[in-house]
Design a protein around this motif. Structure first.
Motif, mmCIF file in Angstrom:
data_model
loop_
_atom_site.group_PDB
_atom_site.id
_atom_site.type_symbol
_atom_site.label_atom_id
_atom_site.label_comp_id
_atom_site.label_asym_id
_atom_site.label_seq_id
_atom_site.Cartn_x
_atom_site.Cartn_y
_atom_site.Cartn_z
ATOM 1 N N MET A 1 13.096 1.289 -2.929
ATOM 2 C CA MET A 1 11.734 1.912 -2.219
ATOM 3 C C MET A 1 11.222 2.812 -3.227
ATOM 4 O O MET A 1 11.829 3.566 -4.036
ATOM 5 N N ILE A 2 9.917 2.850 -3.082
ATOM 6 C CA ILE A 2 9.035 3.553 -3.827
ATOM 7 C C ILE A 2 8.347 4.434 -3.090
ATOM 8 O O ILE A 2 8.123 4.164 -1.816
ATOM 9 N N ARG A 12 4.261 8.809 0.961
ATOM 10 C CA ARG A 12 5.215 8.151 2.244
ATOM 11 C C ARG A 12 5.939 7.160 1.546
ATOM 12 O O ARG A 12 5.901 6.605 0.442
ATOM 13 N N ASN A 13 7.064 6.732 2.195
ATOM 14 C CA ASN A 13 7.964 5.599 1.554
ATOM 15 C C ASN A 13 7.100 4.301 1.494
ATOM 16 O O ASN A 13 6.216 4.267 2.493
ATOM 17 N N SER A 14 7.080 3.422 0.742
ATOM 18 C CA SER A 14 6.443 2.157 0.612
ATOM 19 C C SER A 14 6.878 1.247 1.829
ATOM 20 O O SER A 14 5.980 0.515 2.108
ATOM 21 N N ASP A 15 7.859 1.252 2.437
ATOM 22 C CA ASP A 15 7.970 0.576 3.692
ATOM 23 C C ASP A 15 7.177 0.764 4.652
ATOM 24 O O ASP A 15 7.226 0.013 5.638
ATOM 25 N N GLU A 16 6.408 2.067 4.635
ATOM 26 C CA GLU A 16 5.528 2.077 5.719
ATOM 27 C C GLU A 16 4.168 1.417 5.391
ATOM 28 O O GLU A 16 3.079 1.401 6.243
ATOM 29 N N TYR A 19 1.990 -4.750 1.182
ATOM 30 C CA TYR A 19 1.553 -4.908 0.038
ATOM 31 C C TYR A 19 0.496 -5.865 0.185
ATOM 32 O O TYR A 19 0.462 -7.208 0.848
ATOM 33 N N TRP A 54 -3.117 -1.721 -0.828
ATOM 34 C CA TRP A 54 -1.951 -1.662 0.126
ATOM 35 C C TRP A 54 -2.496 -1.163 1.400
ATOM 36 O O TRP A 54 -3.679 -0.674 1.420
ATOM 37 N N ALA A 58 2.119 1.747 9.064
ATOM 38 C CA ALA A 58 3.041 2.537 9.939
ATOM 39 C C ALA A 58 2.408 4.190 9.616
ATOM 40 O O ALA A 58 3.290 4.903 9.682
ATOM 41 N N PRO B 329 9.292 -6.674 -0.757
ATOM 42 C CA PRO B 329 7.905 -6.770 -0.218
ATOM 43 C C PRO B 329 6.867 -6.587 -1.303
ATOM 44 O O PRO B 329 5.540 -6.813 -0.703
ATOM 45 N N TYR B 330 7.109 -6.342 -2.389
ATOM 46 C CA TYR B 330 6.039 -5.931 -3.451
ATOM 47 C C TYR B 330 6.294 -6.521 -4.636
ATOM 48 O O TYR B 330 7.427 -6.420 -4.950
ATOM 49 N N SER B 338 18.066 -1.067 -3.737
ATOM 50 C CA SER B 338 17.550 -0.272 -2.707
ATOM 51 C C SER B 338 18.435 -0.241 -1.565
ATOM 52 O O SER B 338 19.120 -1.124 -0.976
ATOM 53 N N ALA B 340 17.641 0.809 1.389
ATOM 54 C CA ALA B 340 16.985 0.009 2.596
ATOM 55 C C ALA B 340 17.325 -1.393 2.495
ATOM 56 O O ALA B 340 17.545 -1.915 3.855
ATOM 57 N N ILE C 146 9.670 12.002 7.513
ATOM 58 C CA ILE C 146 8.644 13.042 7.053
ATOM 59 C C ILE C 146 9.264 14.476 7.085
ATOM 60 O O ILE C 146 10.354 14.823 7.666
ATOM 61 N N ARG C 160 1.495 10.302 11.565
ATOM 62 C CA ARG C 160 1.862 9.077 11.982
ATOM 63 C C ARG C 160 2.866 8.490 10.863
ATOM 64 O O ARG C 160 2.652 8.293 9.793
ATOM 65 N N SER C 161 4.049 8.064 11.605
ATOM 66 C CA SER C 161 4.944 7.520 10.629
ATOM 67 C C SER C 161 5.929 6.686 11.674
ATOM 68 O O SER C 161 5.735 6.392 12.681
ATOM 69 N N ARG C 162 7.076 6.446 10.942
ATOM 70 C CA ARG C 162 8.203 5.648 11.655
ATOM 71 C C ARG C 162 9.330 6.868 11.914
ATOM 72 O O ARG C 162 9.697 7.678 11.418
ATOM 73 N N VAL C 167 6.831 2.548 14.658
ATOM 74 C CA VAL C 167 5.846 3.300 14.276
ATOM 75 C C VAL C 167 5.193 4.306 15.431
ATOM 76 O O VAL C 167 5.104 3.879 16.713
#
Lengths: 98, 445, 216
Positions: A1-2, A12-16, A19, A54, A58, B329-330, B338, B340, C146, C160-162, C167
């Protein structure tokens, strides 16, 4: 996670994000098939700093441009992707309606 | 074996004997043959085991330099020496033997791909793998467990029917089976219809299985070494010499090497090594994470793969469950795991096999996958003469090692691209002749 | 059997609209909606506010934001709540049955804009939940990454986030000094989100409450 500092939403987390890919210039319509395929398939794929797109799926739902280091995954700068300018000539003034 | 070489009509053991005699008569050491007898003798005498391969000084010139001491590089070197009698060959690696993708994959072997070109190629690898232990005199622990790719929706089921037919036309055992048959093969699987991702069927590939990946790397390294190949670990290629469009050699952190042939057999660093020769590749590098649980008694016979759930599971001979996921994913060159990933993987595995909820994950790791636009590898020549590539192995490189090594060795030795890999050249991207394997290459990219 | 289609022009005796979330406890009607009439006095409460009118506005940031609300903020106005959900998108929440009136009001306010503006009634496409009480922040923190501290997300802020992987738009909208969050997501995720929040609030003694008198 980045962690990606979204220029619109903050860190924000990259999973939002989704890419999208390396920033490159799309060739014009008069390009040759070979040039077009080079644009499609060729990747610089560097081990270091790279500029890429990117999509904040989300979050704000905007495309952004990020400078990321592909070895450390540090993101040092982000900026909004320039908005696609559309002509307003045909737009009805105050075109909002329900 | 389809390749002519000295004594190919003899039993494998006798063939080996001839190889080893050959190595010894070149003024090199004689490599010990592993056997029940040698094991017993060592057990009784506590004699020191011979090192599996030797250290050498880096010579100033070789007939071929192979970059990357993983399964692809070592197999290429081995087949160059064994099939084509090219023995002035160096394999250089900035790390150690099998430290990259060859030691980080989930060791699954199969050939049930989607395109005829792909199926033929991977099936050649399966053929080589099935006699590899005897050929290399090294126990590579190949276990034909059967391979199941689950379908959770009509789209996957359709692709599987397609794959099964392509496979059968190429003579590869492959069939779509019903959920009840899946349950019979893997009794722990939840095949009820109330699950979030119900199992509608599976592509069953009986010859598929697992292997000990380290043993394959070590076996190739030992056999190549016995034939006189130099394996240089800790030797990083810093630049590749190109004069008038021809390769002249490489500069490493241990000195310069001149060589008319340089083969890029790296995974994860394929773009970077190729760029040293000025060759740009259509590759993007993504990490892929995997994990292994504590060992338990054997309960999972088959290899189980689910594209929709992005997971593949097998149980090793030691009893550990090995899980792999989809690529991160990147793109990245970072090999950090990770949380996740672990969470997502665990939830997907439990979706399939709820009964293993109490099992603990021992460790997780990541490897680098060089993804191409069509999910097929890139093998063959490049615009730079003498600079060859065997790259772009995404998530399917390990199972291809022997066939790729055999074909690349033939290309190096004869200068002609073997028919088996002719569809996988770098020029296909410029020509628009892609070999689309997305539907069968791996788990959800 | 109640239907979800409007019949004729007259007043409607039975509900024609339902939230995708199963109502907690007894039900009644509010406008055209079936709503829960449960009443919880728990310190932490979760309510399904899906019957609210919801209007989505899109337009150029420079022109619309000064007329409605800044991104990452929410603003109360004439009994409705205007939320900046993105640099170029806004969500207006208003009492049930008011979506046509709100849309008219927004459209007329934005009439002078030169850029393309869209105003869409999304009442039946999304769900709204309200999580209120002393421990609302701690419950929400369990399912949202958040920073919910007063410094980062004070009353009147939105993002707006998860939330529980869904979402969502979250608005910090305290009621009489009592911490409270409005959470808006797609209708199809409604029941899951409701259950996930109820589960997160379990350790704080969460109570499921009905549609309030004071809607927004």
């Amino acid at each position: 996670m980045i962690r990606i500092p979204c220029p619109h939403c903050g860190p924000r987390n990259s999973d939002e994000f989704s890419y999208i890919g390396e920033e490159k210039r799309r060739p014009g319509p008069d390009t040759s098939p070979t040039e077009w395929r080079t644009y499609l398939y060729s990747k610089s794929n560097p081990a270091g700093w790279t500029t890429e797109q990117w999509f904040h799926a989300a979050g704000c739902g905007k495309f952004i441009v990020a400078e990321r280091h592909t070895v450390t995954n540090e993101v040092r700068a982000t900026r909004p992707k320039p908005r696609f300018e559309r002509s307003n000539a045909g737009a009805e003034a105050g075109g909002g309606s329900s | 074996m389809g390749v002519a070489r000295a004594g190919s009509d003899l039993r494998p053991a006798a063939r080996r004997f001839i190889h080893l005699r050959g190595a010894a008569s070149d003024g090199q050491r004689k490599t010990t043959t592993y056997s029940a007898f040698s094991l017993l003798r060592h057990g009784l005498t506590h004699e020191k085991w011979q090192r599996a391969w030797r250290e050498h000084e880096v010579a100033s010139a070789y007939d071929a330099v192979i970059v990357g001491a993983g399964v692809h590089g070592l197999a290429t070197a081995y087949y160059l020496a064994a099939n084509h009698n090219m023995r002035r060959v160096a394999v250089v690696d900035k790390g150690y033997v099998g430290g990259g993708g060859s030691g980080r994959n989930t060791a699954i072997l199969r050939s049930n791909y989607l395109t005829p070109e792909g199926v033929r190629f991977y099936d050649r690898s399966m053929t080589l793998y099935s006699t590899l232990a005897a050929d290399l005199n090294f126990n590579v622990m190949f276990a034909k467990r059967g391979h199941l790719t689950l379908a959770h929706n009509d789209g996957s089921l359709r692709t599987m029917r397609w794959r099964a037919e392509v496979n059968k036309l190429q003579g590869v055992e492959s069939e779509v089976i019903a959920p009840e048959e899946v349950k019979r093969l893997v009794p722990f699987m939840d095949i009820s219809s109330h699950t979030r991702y119900p199992i509608l069927g599976a592509l069953y590939h009986p010859p598929g299985g697992i292997i000990r990946h380290d043993a394959v790397n070590w076996g190739y390294a030992r056999a190549a070494d016995a034939l006189g190949v130099h394996i240089h670990q800790g030797t990083e290629v810093l630049s590749i010499g190109v004069v008038d469009g021809k390769v002249t050699g490489v500069t490493t952190n241990r000195g310069e090497i001149s060589s008319p042939i340089v083969v890029n057999c790296t995974a994860g660093w394929a773009s970077l090594v190729s760029s040293l020769a000025g060759v740009s590749l259509p590759i993007i590098t993504h990490p892929l994470q995997a994990a292994v649980t504590e060992p338990v008694r054997m309960f999972l016979g088959a290899v189980v793969v689910s594209g929709s759930l992005h997971v593949y599971v097998s149980q090793t001979d030691r009893g550990e469950l090995v899980f792999g996921a989809s690529t991160d994913p990147y793109p990245s060159y970072s090999m950090r795991g990770s949380l996740a990933f672990t969470e997502e993987l665990a939830s997907h595995v439990l979706e399939l096999m709820p009964s293993i909820a109490k099992m603990r994950v021992l460790r997780q790791w990541a490897g680098l996958c060089d993804l191409t636009p069509d999910f097929s590898p890139i093998m063959g020549t490049t615009p730079v003469e003498g600079f060859l590539v065997d790259v772009g192995w995404g998530t399917y490189g390990f199972k291809a090692g022997p066939a790729a090594g055999e074909a690349m060795a033939e290309l190096v030795a004869t200068g002609k691209t073997p028919e088996l890999i002719s569809s996988f050249g770098l020029s296909r991207f410029g020509d628009g002749l892609l070999v689309g394997e997305r539907g069968a290459a791996a788990v959800g990219h | 059997m109640p239907t979800s289609t409007r019949r004729g022009n007259g007043s409607v005796a039975e509900p024609v609209a339902r939230s995708p979330i199963a109502p907690a406890g007894p039900t009644g009607t509010r406008g055209a909606w079936e709503v829960s009439s449960a009443h919880s006095k728990a310190a932490l409460r979760l309510a399904d506010m899906t019957a609210l009118s919801k209007v989505l506005v899109r337009g150029a940031p420079g022109e619309v934001a000064p007329l409605l609300c800044e991104h990452l903020r929410a603003r109360r106005e004439d009994g409705s709540l205007i939320v900046g959900t993105g640099p170029d998108s806004w969500l207006v929440l208003a009492p049930t049955g008011r979506s046509d009136a709100v849309s008219e009001m927004i459209a007329s306010r934005l009439r002078g804009c030169t850029s393309l503006v869209t105003v869409i009634d999304v009442t039946h496409g999304s769900v709204v939940l309200r999580l209120s009480g002393e421990s609302a922040r701690r419950a929400l923190e369990k399912v949202c990454a958040i920073d919910l501290s007063d410094r980062a997300t004070p009353n009147g802020s939105s993002f707006r986030s998860r939330v529980a992987a869904v979402v969502s738009t979250v608005v910090r909208d305290d009621v009489d000094g009592d911490p409270s969050y409005l959470i808006v997501s797609d209708r199809s995720s409604g029941q899951f989100l409701f259950d996930a929040l109820a589960d997160a609030g379990q350790e704080f003694g969460i109570g499921l409450t009905g549609y309030p008198e004071q809607e927004i």
